[in-house]
Motif scaffolding. Sequence first.
Motif, short mmCIF file in Angstrom:
data_model
loop_
_atom_site.label_atom_id
_atom_site.label_comp_id
_atom_site.label_asym_id
_atom_site.label_seq_id
_atom_site.Cartn_x
_atom_site.Cartn_y
_atom_site.Cartn_z
N GLY A 74 35.11 13.08 28.92
CA GLY A 74 35.01 14.26 28.08
C GLY A 74 35.48 15.51 28.77
O GLY A 74 36.08 15.46 29.86
N ASN B 19 34.13 19.61 29.81
CA ASN B 19 32.96 20.44 30.00
C ASN B 19 33.39 21.76 30.61
O ASN B 19 33.85 21.81 31.75
CB ASN B 19 31.96 19.73 30.91
N SER B 20 33.27 22.83 29.85
CA SER B 20 33.60 24.19 30.31
C SER B 20 35.02 24.28 30.87
O SER B 20 35.26 24.92 31.89
CB SER B 20 32.60 24.66 31.35
N GLU C 93 35.64 15.83 32.56
CA GLU C 93 34.52 15.06 33.07
C GLU C 93 35.00 13.66 33.40
O GLU C 93 35.57 12.97 32.54
CB GLU C 93 33.41 14.99 32.02
N THR D 235 29.51 11.55 38.58
CA THR D 235 30.18 12.31 37.54
C THR D 235 30.79 13.55 38.19
O THR D 235 30.08 14.31 38.86
CB THR D 235 29.20 12.73 36.44
N TYR E 74 33.44 17.02 37.67
CA TYR E 74 34.08 17.94 36.72
C TYR E 74 35.26 18.54 37.46
O TYR E 74 35.09 19.36 38.36
CB TYR E 74 33.08 19.00 36.27
#
Length: 59
Positions: free
Chosen positions: A29, A31-32, A36, A47, A49
């Motif tokens: 996905g 995120n900000s 991810e 995980t 980012y």
Amino acid sequence: MLLVGTKVQVVAADYFYAYCDGWRGVVTGLNSGAVEVKCQRPDGEKTLYVPAAQLSPIK
């Protein structure tokens, strides 16, 4: 474009991501503004980012 499910490798362009340079994982996905990525490691799932520019798709 990195879609969910794409296999990627981290290609660190700076010191901040150097610890995970070469790690492989799967895009799960966004995120900000970062991608991810879930990576399976010997010590468990990690995980991350990571900016899209520091990821390279793999087969």
